[in-house]
Structures are given as structure tokens and as C-alpha cells.
Design a protein around this motif. Structure first.
Motif, PDB file in Angstrom:
ATOM      1  N   THR A   2     207.710  49.020-133.340  1.00  0.00           N
ATOM      2  CA  THR A   2     209.133  48.109-133.089  1.00  0.00           C
ATOM      3  C   THR A   2     208.984  46.931-133.598  1.00  0.00           C
ATOM      4  O   THR A   2     208.244  46.178-134.147  1.00  0.00           O
ATOM      5  CB  THR A   2     208.869  47.790-131.605  1.00  0.00           C
ATOM      6  N   ALA A   3     210.321  46.542-134.584  1.00  0.00           N
ATOM      7  CA  ALA A   3     210.467  45.598-135.360  1.00  0.00           C
ATOM      8  C   ALA A   3     210.350  44.398-134.707  1.00  0.00           C
ATOM      9  O   ALA A   3     211.094  44.269-133.545  1.00  0.00           O
ATOM     10  CB  ALA A   3     211.872  45.688-136.089  1.00  0.00           C
ATOM     11  N   PRO A   4     209.602  43.478-134.957  1.00  0.00           N
ATOM     12  CA  PRO A   4     209.679  42.182-134.298  1.00  0.00           C
ATOM     13  C   PRO A   4     211.023  41.492-134.368  1.00  0.00           C
ATOM     14  O   PRO A   4     211.642  41.312-135.483  1.00  0.00           O
ATOM     15  CB  PRO A   4     208.582  41.524-134.795  1.00  0.00           C
ATOM     16  N   VAL A 263     195.052  44.773-147.467  1.00  0.00           N
ATOM     17  CA  VAL A 263     195.805  46.013-147.106  1.00  0.00           C
ATOM     18  C   VAL A 263     196.680  45.906-145.610  1.00  0.00           C
ATOM     19  O   VAL A 263     197.815  46.136-145.599  1.00  0.00           O
ATOM     20  CB  VAL A 263     195.009  47.163-147.032  1.00  0.00           C
ATOM     21  N   ALA A 264     196.163  45.202-144.919  1.00  0.00           N
ATOM     22  CA  ALA A 264     196.563  45.119-143.418  1.00  0.00           C
ATOM     23  C   ALA A 264     197.925  44.202-143.762  1.00  0.00           C
ATOM     24  O   ALA A 264     198.835  44.475-143.035  1.00  0.00           O
ATOM     25  CB  ALA A 264     195.614  44.627-142.591  1.00  0.00           C
ATOM     26  N   ALA A 265     197.804  43.020-144.423  1.00  0.00           N
ATOM     27  CA  ALA A 265     198.782  42.245-144.507  1.00  0.00           C
ATOM     28  C   ALA A 265     199.819  42.823-145.275  1.00  0.00           C
ATOM     29  O   ALA A 265     201.054  42.579-144.968  1.00  0.00           O
ATOM     30  CB  ALA A 265     198.282  41.131-145.305  1.00  0.00           C
ATOM     31  N   ALA A 266     199.579  43.814-146.234  1.00  0.00           N
ATOM     32  CA  ALA A 266     200.498  44.418-147.031  1.00  0.00           C
ATOM     33  C   ALA A 266     201.379  45.405-145.937  1.00  0.00           C
ATOM     34  O   ALA A 266     202.740  45.473-146.245  1.00  0.00           O
ATOM     35  CB  ALA A 266     199.990  45.192-148.270  1.00  0.00           C
ATOM     36  N   ARG A 267     200.616  46.106-144.833  1.00  0.00           N
ATOM     37  CA  ARG A 267     201.154  46.981-144.195  1.00  0.00           C
ATOM     38  C   ARG A 267     202.324  46.169-143.194  1.00  0.00           C
ATOM     39  O   ARG A 267     203.526  46.368-142.755  1.00  0.00           O
ATOM     40  CB  ARG A 267     200.279  47.645-143.447  1.00  0.00           C
ATOM     41  N   ARG A 268     201.909  44.952-142.862  1.00  0.00           N
ATOM     42  CA  ARG A 268     202.799  43.902-142.166  1.00  0.00           C
ATOM     43  C   ARG A 268     204.123  43.629-142.985  1.00  0.00           C
ATOM     44  O   ARG A 268     205.018  43.382-142.272  1.00  0.00           O
ATOM     45  CB  ARG A 268     202.021  42.778-141.488  1.00  0.00           C
ATOM     46  N   THR A 269     203.772  43.221-144.020  1.00  0.00           N
ATOM     47  CA  THR A 269     204.987  42.852-145.088  1.00  0.00           C
ATOM     48  C   THR A 269     206.012  44.132-145.210  1.00  0.00           C
ATOM     49  O   THR A 269     207.371  43.928-144.836  1.00  0.00           O
ATOM     50  CB  THR A 269     204.502  42.530-146.260  1.00  0.00           C
ATOM     51  N   LEU A 270     205.628  45.230-145.184  1.00  0.00           N
ATOM     52  CA  LEU A 270     206.539  46.422-145.540  1.00  0.00           C
ATOM     53  C   LEU A 270     207.114  46.613-144.132  1.00  0.00           C
ATOM     54  O   LEU A 270     208.340  47.122-143.848  1.00  0.00           O
ATOM     55  CB  LEU A 270     205.770  47.567-145.901  1.00  0.00           C
ATOM     56  N   SER A 271     206.454  46.517-142.997  1.00  0.00           N
ATOM     57  CA  SER A 271     206.933  47.015-141.535  1.00  0.00           C
ATOM     58  C   SER A 271     207.997  45.775-141.326  1.00  0.00           C
ATOM     59  O   SER A 271     209.014  46.269-140.797  1.00  0.00           O
ATOM     60  CB  SER A 271     205.776  46.590-140.376  1.00  0.00           C
ATOM     61  N   LEU A 272     207.900  44.621-141.692  1.00  0.00           N
ATOM     62  CA  LEU A 272     208.891  43.513-141.372  1.00  0.00           C
ATOM     63  C   LEU A 272     210.136  43.899-142.364  1.00  0.00           C
ATOM     64  O   LEU A 272     211.357  43.775-141.958  1.00  0.00           O
ATOM     65  CB  LEU A 272     208.210  42.260-141.704  1.00  0.00           C
ATOM     66  N   ALA A 273     209.800  44.169-143.557  1.00  0.00           N
ATOM     67  CA  ALA A 273     210.993  44.353-144.529  1.00  0.00           C
ATOM     68  C   ALA A 273     212.134  45.513-144.117  1.00  0.00           C
ATOM     69  O   ALA A 273     212.954  45.652-144.564  1.00  0.00           O
ATOM     70  CB  ALA A 273     210.394  44.856-145.849  1.00  0.00           C
ATOM     71  N   ARG A 274     211.205  46.614-143.364  1.00  0.00           N
ATOM     72  CA  ARG A 274     211.836  47.843-142.952  1.00  0.00           C
ATOM     73  C   ARG A 274     212.618  47.660-141.655  1.00  0.00           C
ATOM     74  O   ARG A 274     213.046  48.530-141.104  1.00  0.00           O
ATOM     75  CB  ARG A 274     211.050  48.989-143.097  1.00  0.00           C
ATOM     76  N   ARG A 275     212.611  46.329-141.109  1.00  0.00           N
ATOM     77  CA  ARG A 275     213.052  46.331-139.612  1.00  0.00           C
ATOM     78  C   ARG A 275     214.395  46.738-139.573  1.00  0.00           C
ATOM     79  O   ARG A 275     214.994  47.042-138.461  1.00  0.00           O
ATOM     80  CB  ARG A 275     212.679  44.716-139.232  1.00  0.00           C
ATOM     81  N   ASN A 276     215.182  46.413-140.746  1.00  0.00           N
ATOM     82  CA  ASN A 276     216.790  46.736-140.538  1.00  0.00           C
ATOM     83  C   ASN A 276     216.959  48.180-141.000  1.00  0.00           C
ATOM     84  O   ASN A 276     218.177  48.662-140.697  1.00  0.00           O
ATOM     85  CB  ASN A 276     217.517  45.899-141.417  1.00  0.00           C
TER      86      ASN A 276
END
Length: 276
Positions: A2-4, A263-276
Motif C-alpha cells: 500500500t502506498a504511504p 538495498v532495502a532503502a532502494a526498495r523503499r525509494t521505488l515503492s514510494l516513486a510508484r505510489r501513483n
């Protein structure tokens, strides 16, 4: 995943037409305010109007900020809105102790499964000192944030940077309790969009995620400040690509060192970027 949420838009509970506009403004969450934005002689009307609105599901998540928990109005607010189908969360102002969270959770619903999500606003020095205890007080507590106007007055802080220690304390307490990153407090000058952008950039460096707003024109500024930049997305993609080809710590061709935390931080970045 779920997008934050990145934007929480406040609207006064005694002005239903403003609430209606807020619901259509594009915020991730709308916060109907029964506290500071409502004059004493309008409290009863605001409560009734909000309860009526929330008798049906809403197009976006709706939270209600009730009145101060140690006053006579909060129990009436909770009784009026806590079981409404259109309610997604309760924002609790001026929290100073974990016991307040526990009592509110017990009053709001008979079981954690049926309880609305709670969000605590920490607005005094005492609250900041108790931040982790508050953040871990009850399973229905889903987030904490600062109320900076009241905190500034309590501490006698004049310069904005004087609140940075308290901000970092909240960020750490939320993380230690397993809660999502805290959003920033509101930027009170709705005309100062440059100042809002600069303040959001600073908040992001401190570990905040998103921000409360008091006017729709602030929403795109907040979202832009908290979404990853193109460069950040490219770097995250490079890191994840490298991580799929080799296990364990490694150095990228440009000299950057990556390990599991990177790597975990990179995954968070992409998850946030794809929220839309």
C-alpha cells in the motif's frame, strides 16, 4: 504494498462546504477538525455535521481530530464519530501519556479488530519526553506526529531550527515502535510556498514522510518534495539490478558500496516513486 500517504489536508468540521472541497482536493487523507479550527459556540454543530457526513463511506480516507482528551468535549466527539462507516482514523491532540491512548482505544471500540486507527499529536515538552511510550501504547495507534505551534509556545522556541531535536525524537520514537515515518506538522503561512518547499526538504532530511496541510494549494508542493527525484529513482534501480546479480556486499562500478541496508532503502525509494 500500500502506498504511504504524503498529504493530510485539514478542514474545519463546522464548515461542511469546505470539507466537501477538501474531499475533492486530491489529498491522500482529509482531517476534519473539531478542535482548534472550531469556535466554542460551534463545537456541537461541527460534531453533528461530521457525524452525519461519516454515516456513509467517503471517497478518500477521513480522519477526525477530536478535542483535547483531558477536556469535556472529547468523550462526546468519540461517541459521535468512532463507529461511523466513513471514519478511517482518529487524531488525538495534546497527548502526553500512553494511558490516554489506552483509554481512548477502549472507549472507541470494544476490541482492537473493530477499533478505528489512532494517531497521536505530541504538542508539549512532556509529550516529547514520553514519545516512545506513547508510540507503543496500543495496537490501534498507527502513527505519531508533532503539533509544532503548541510545542513552540511550550518551549519558548523562536527560531524554527530550535525544534529539530524534538523532530528527530519523534522520528526515532516512531521507528522504534514499528510505526510508519511521521509526517511533518503544518506550515501555517499558506502564501509562502517557497518556504513550504524549503521546510519540506529539511523535514525529509530529518526522516519525516509527508506533511499536514491547511490549504489545497500546499498539496502539490508537499507531494513534490517527498516523492523521489528522477536521479534517486535511477540510483535505486541501479542498486536493485546489481543486487539481483550478486549476493552480499559489493561495490558498484562508480565506487559506491552497497549492502542489505542500501538495498532495502532502494526498495523503499521505488515503492514510494510508484505510489501513483
Amino acid at each position: 504494498m500500500t502506498a504511504p500517504p504524503l498529504t493530510w489536508l485539514y478542514a474545519p468540521g463546522d464548515r461542511p462546504h469546505v470539507v466537501a472541497k477538501a474531499l475533492a482536493a486530491g489529498a491522500d487523507v482529509v482531517v476534519i477538525d473539531l478542535e482548534d479550527a472550531v469556535a466554542p459556540d460551534r463545537k456541537e454543530y461541527a460534531r453533528a455535521a461530521t457525524a452525519e457526513l461519516l454515516s456513509a463511506p467517503q471517497p478518500v480516507p477521513v480522519h477526525v481530530r477530536v478535542n483535547a482528551l483531558d477536556g469535556p468535549l472529547a468523550p462526546r466527539d468519540l461517541d459521535a464519530v468512532a463507529d461511523r462507516p466513513g471514519l478511517s482514523g482518529l487524531r488525538l491532540p495534546k497527548v502526553t501519556s500512553p494511558e490516554q491512548i489506552i483509554r481512548t482505544a477502549e472507549r472507541s471500540a470494544p476490541s482492537t479488530a473493530g477499533a478505528p486507527a489512532l494517531y497521536a499529536l505530541l504538542e508539549t515538552a512532556l509529550a516529547v519526553e514520553h514519545a516512545h511510550a506513547i508510540a507503543s501504547a496500543h495496537p490501534t495507534l498507527r502513527g505519531i506526529a508533532l503539533g509544532e505551534a503548541d510545542l513552540r509556545a511550550d518551549l519558548g522556541v523562536r527560531e524554527d531550527a530550535g525544534l529539530d531535536w524534538c523532530r528527530s525524537r519523534i522520528v526515532v520514537a516512531a521507528r522504534a515502535a514499528g510505526l510508519p515515518p511521521s509526517p511533518q506538522s503544518v506550515h501555517p503561512d499558506i502564501r509562502d510556498l517557497e518556504g513550504l518547499a524549503a521546510s519540506c526538504a529539511h523535514g525529509r532530511t530529518l526522516g519525516f514522510l509527508g506533511r499536514a496541510a491547511i490549504h489545497p494549494r500546499q498539496l502539490p508542493i508537499i507531494e513534490r518534495a517527498y516523492l523521489p527525484t528522477e536521479r534517486e529513482v535511477e540510483e535505486a534501480e541501479t542498486i536493485l539490478k546489481a543486487a539481483t546479480t550478486q549476493q552480499g556486499a559489493q561495490a558498484l562500478p562508480d565506487g559506491r558500496f552497497i549492502d542489505a541496508a542500501v538495498v532495502a532503502a532502494a526498495r523503499r525509494t521505488l515503492s514510494l516513486a510508484r505510489r501513483n
